[in-house]
Design an enzyme around this catalytic site. Sequence first.
Site, PDB file in Angstrom:
ATOM      1  CD  GLU A  51      21.316  -3.913  87.003  1.00  0.00           C
ATOM      2  OE1 GLU A  51      20.792  -2.986  87.662  1.00  0.00           O
ATOM      3  OE2 GLU A  51      22.512  -3.923  86.676  1.00  0.00           O
TER       4      GLU A  51
ATOM      5  CE  LYS B  70       9.570 -14.071  80.970  1.00  0.00           C
ATOM      6  NZ  LYS B  70       8.309 -13.280  80.969  1.00  0.00           N
TER       7      LYS B  70
ATOM      8  N   GLY C 205      14.020  -7.061  87.110  1.00  0.00           N
ATOM      9  CA  GLY C 205      12.623  -7.097  87.526  1.00  0.00           C
ATOM     10  C   GLY C 205      12.508  -6.850  89.015  1.00  0.00           C
TER      11      GLY C 205
ATOM     12  CB  CYS D 272      14.734   0.261  88.038  1.00  0.00           C
ATOM     13  SG  CYS D 272      15.858   0.767  86.754  1.00  0.00           S
TER      14      CYS D 272
ATOM     15  CD  GLU E  54      10.477  -0.629  92.605  1.00  0.00           C
ATOM     16  OE1 GLU E  54      10.188  -1.824  92.700  1.00  0.00           O
ATOM     17  OE2 GLU E  54      11.349  -0.187  91.831  1.00  0.00           O
TER      18      GLU E  54
HETATM   19  P1  NAD Z   1       8.541  -8.683  87.670  1.00  0.00           P
HETATM   20  O1  NAD Z   1       9.574  -9.228  88.597  1.00  0.00           O
HETATM   21  O2  NAD Z   1       7.121  -8.931  87.985  1.00  0.00           O
HETATM   22  O3  NAD Z   1       8.764  -9.269  86.204  1.00  0.00           O
HETATM   23  C1  NAD Z   1      10.008  -9.148  85.550  1.00  0.00           C
HETATM   24  C2  NAD Z   1      10.155 -10.333  84.621  1.00  0.00           C
HETATM   25  O4  NAD Z   1      10.205 -11.518  85.406  1.00  0.00           O
HETATM   26  C3  NAD Z   1       9.002 -10.501  83.644  1.00  0.00           C
HETATM   27  O5  NAD Z   1       9.503 -10.931  82.407  1.00  0.00           O
HETATM   28  C4  NAD Z   1       8.180 -11.590  84.302  1.00  0.00           C
HETATM   29  O6  NAD Z   1       7.417 -12.331  83.365  1.00  0.00           O
HETATM   30  C5  NAD Z   1       9.269 -12.437  84.919  1.00  0.00           C
HETATM   31  N1  NAD Z   1       8.858 -13.295  86.028  1.00  0.00           N
HETATM   32  C6  NAD Z   1       7.749 -13.225  86.805  1.00  0.00           C
HETATM   33  N2  NAD Z   1       7.747 -14.241  87.702  1.00  0.00           N
HETATM   34  C7  NAD Z   1       8.875 -14.959  87.500  1.00  0.00           C
HETATM   35  C8  NAD Z   1       9.448 -16.113  88.095  1.00  0.00           C
HETATM   36  N3  NAD Z   1       8.851 -16.746  89.107  1.00  0.00           N
HETATM   37  N4  NAD Z   1      10.640 -16.561  87.628  1.00  0.00           N
HETATM   38  C9  NAD Z   1      11.262 -15.928  86.617  1.00  0.00           C
HETATM   39  N5  NAD Z   1      10.767 -14.837  85.994  1.00  0.00           N
HETATM   40  C10 NAD Z   1       9.588 -14.349  86.434  1.00  0.00           C
HETATM   41  O7  NAD Z   1       8.859  -7.133  87.495  1.00  0.00           O
HETATM   42  P2  NAD Z   1       8.098  -6.106  86.552  1.00  0.00           P
HETATM   43  O8  NAD Z   1       6.816  -5.762  87.204  1.00  0.00           O
HETATM   44  O9  NAD Z   1       8.081  -6.579  85.140  1.00  0.00           O
HETATM   45  O10 NAD Z   1       9.099  -4.861  86.578  1.00  0.00           O
HETATM   46  C11 NAD Z   1       9.094  -3.938  87.586  1.00  0.00           C
HETATM   47  C12 NAD Z   1      10.230  -4.195  88.538  1.00  0.00           C
HETATM   48  O11 NAD Z   1      11.453  -4.269  87.817  1.00  0.00           O
HETATM   49  C13 NAD Z   1      10.399  -3.062  89.519  1.00  0.00           C
HETATM   50  O12 NAD Z   1      10.678  -3.576  90.794  1.00  0.00           O
HETATM   51  C14 NAD Z   1      11.613  -2.309  88.966  1.00  0.00           C
HETATM   52  O13 NAD Z   1      12.310  -1.557  89.913  1.00  0.00           O
HETATM   53  C15 NAD Z   1      12.418  -3.418  88.420  1.00  0.00           C
HETATM   54  N6  NAD Z   1      13.356  -2.922  87.418  1.00  0.00           N
HETATM   55  C16 NAD Z   1      14.678  -2.840  87.754  1.00  0.00           C
HETATM   56  C17 NAD Z   1      15.592  -2.329  86.833  1.00  0.00           C
HETATM   57  C18 NAD Z   1      17.058  -2.223  87.188  1.00  0.00           C
HETATM   58  O14 NAD Z   1      17.871  -2.031  86.285  1.00  0.00           O
HETATM   59  N7  NAD Z   1      17.435  -2.354  88.448  1.00  0.00           N
HETATM   60  C19 NAD Z   1      15.163  -1.892  85.575  1.00  0.00           C
HETATM   61  C20 NAD Z   1      13.813  -1.986  85.280  1.00  0.00           C
HETATM   62  C21 NAD Z   1      12.910  -2.508  86.201  1.00  0.00           C
END
Ligand code: NAD
Length: 490
Positions: free
Chosen positions: A251, A176, A229, A285, A386
């Site tokens: 992650e 996704k 995410g 991240c 963050e």
């Molecule tokens: P997000 O959690 O808003 O979205 C991530 C993904 O989850 C997207 O594809 C989104 O559509 C989906 N999503 C949203 N609501 C959902 C739900 N209820 N159920 C399932 N999926 C859902 O995060 P973002 O804004 O896309 O990314 C930023 C975040 O990701 C930051 O907190 C960052 O630190 C983290 N991140 C972590 C890593 C790591 O390896 N630890 C790497 C990259 C980003």
Amino acid sequence: MNIRNQLCIGGKWCDASDGKTFEVLNPVTNETITAVQSASEADMNRAIENSRQAFDEVWSKTTPFERSALLHKLAEAVESNAAFLAQVETDDVGKPIFESTNIDVASAGVTLHYFADICVEVLGGVKASPYSEVFDYTLREPLGVVGAIIPWNFPFLIAARKSGSALAAGNTMVLKPASWAPLSTILFGALANEAGLPPGVLNVVPAPGPTAGKVFTENPDLEEITFTGSTAVGIGLYGRCSTGLKGCTLELGSKGAGLVMPDCAMDETVAGTLFGAYLNQGECCCALTRLIVHEDVYDEFVAKFIEGTKAIQVGPPAAEDTRLGPLVHPDHLKVVLDYVEAGKAEGATLACGGGRITDGDMAKGNYIEPAVFTDVTPDMKIWKEEIFGPVVTVTKAGSIDEMVALGNDTEYGLASSVWTNDLRLAHTIAPRIRAGTVWFNLHNFVFPSAPYPTRGSSGVGFELGKEGVLALTRIKNVMVSLFPGGFAWY
Ligand code: NAD
């Protein structure tokens, strides 16, 4: 290769069954690049069913050598379309073309080659037996269908990591993409077709996050979720996975520290911490978000870090010399600008940057000046939360023990760095840093052969490395009687 905006299920492109779409914006202008088909629950369930069938009928019957050859072809498809993929990533995320070319797409190719090589090493092992007449060994079996949900900051590279490791382990995948930057991930479907992966082995299904979360957690044909995410969404998924005893790797967010020691190599440390703080507009991240600087070098280091921040070339990401582009989305720009206001209101000193850039054409995009706050204390919001943008906090410390304590003063635990030339200090301090990764004189280096573990609110489990592939398998123990004439007790 052309931009795609549909679902890729079973090697075929299709629209969402209910006709819904979502808009994808270019962060340079905030104009629509394309409207992408938005999968319904029924579409997601169909993708899982199709991946399940591909697993049962085709992929689980392939040898590791066959899977390896196909993953190498996928890597080659990435390499032969590299320039186009980098352009798509830059247009979608806003990251400088220099970066999407040299990091995102280049590393994705390396990553897929690595997992192609690892295929043949996903093995169990012979176990010591207390009985000379009983032979015992383990098999490593794939889980089945893995569901992947990815973020918008490194979409192509994270898609390569997740699909490469899952497919190498013998699983099929429903992927996704992120809703703010789905285009390069959708192209993974086209690359899978080009590379000759059997239909259904990698289905790519753009969908609203909550729809993917609901279907992935509820459909029993999907065995495991791998999510990257935000911490809030990850916690929700983890709870729902636990009720169905479904596996889940998370992650999540972080608040990485950089500890600048009194003996650091000053200019190298300034250059390395700038890379740690501002790579990908700080939308990393594992970004270096909190600088903790020993008082002996504080004045010199902070002056040079601010000077380096001001010198960063901010501009249109398509320009070769740009090193900091616009943030991904206007909503995210607002979040980051609100954090800058919070920092000022809480009494931190804004040493440079932090304003929205509105010069000329940049007024249309999500540009912000990279910002440095000094005099930051652990009670402040900008220390604790963050920010996920080019905003760095600086705090002075009087001793190495205090630096370690401040570095660990966070609910997160993904990655931090220590800047020192003292070998003895480095090796004694490494175990004291509460993070999955500790870098010395380096920050933001992640590559496929090195595991990427998480701690605290940064996640559950880990990805990458041979360990990350084995985590996507289950162990079967096999015990064989060698008793002459069989084992008789009664
Ligand atoms: P997000 O959690 O808003 O979205 C991530 C993904 O989850 C997207 O594809 C989104 O559509 C989906 N999503 C949203 N609501 C959902 C739900 N209820 N159920 C399932 N999926 C859902 O995060 P973002 O804004 O896309 O990314 C930023 C975040 O990701 C930051 O907190 C960052 O630190 C983290 N991140 C972590 C890593 C790591 O390896 N630890 C790497 C990259 C980003």
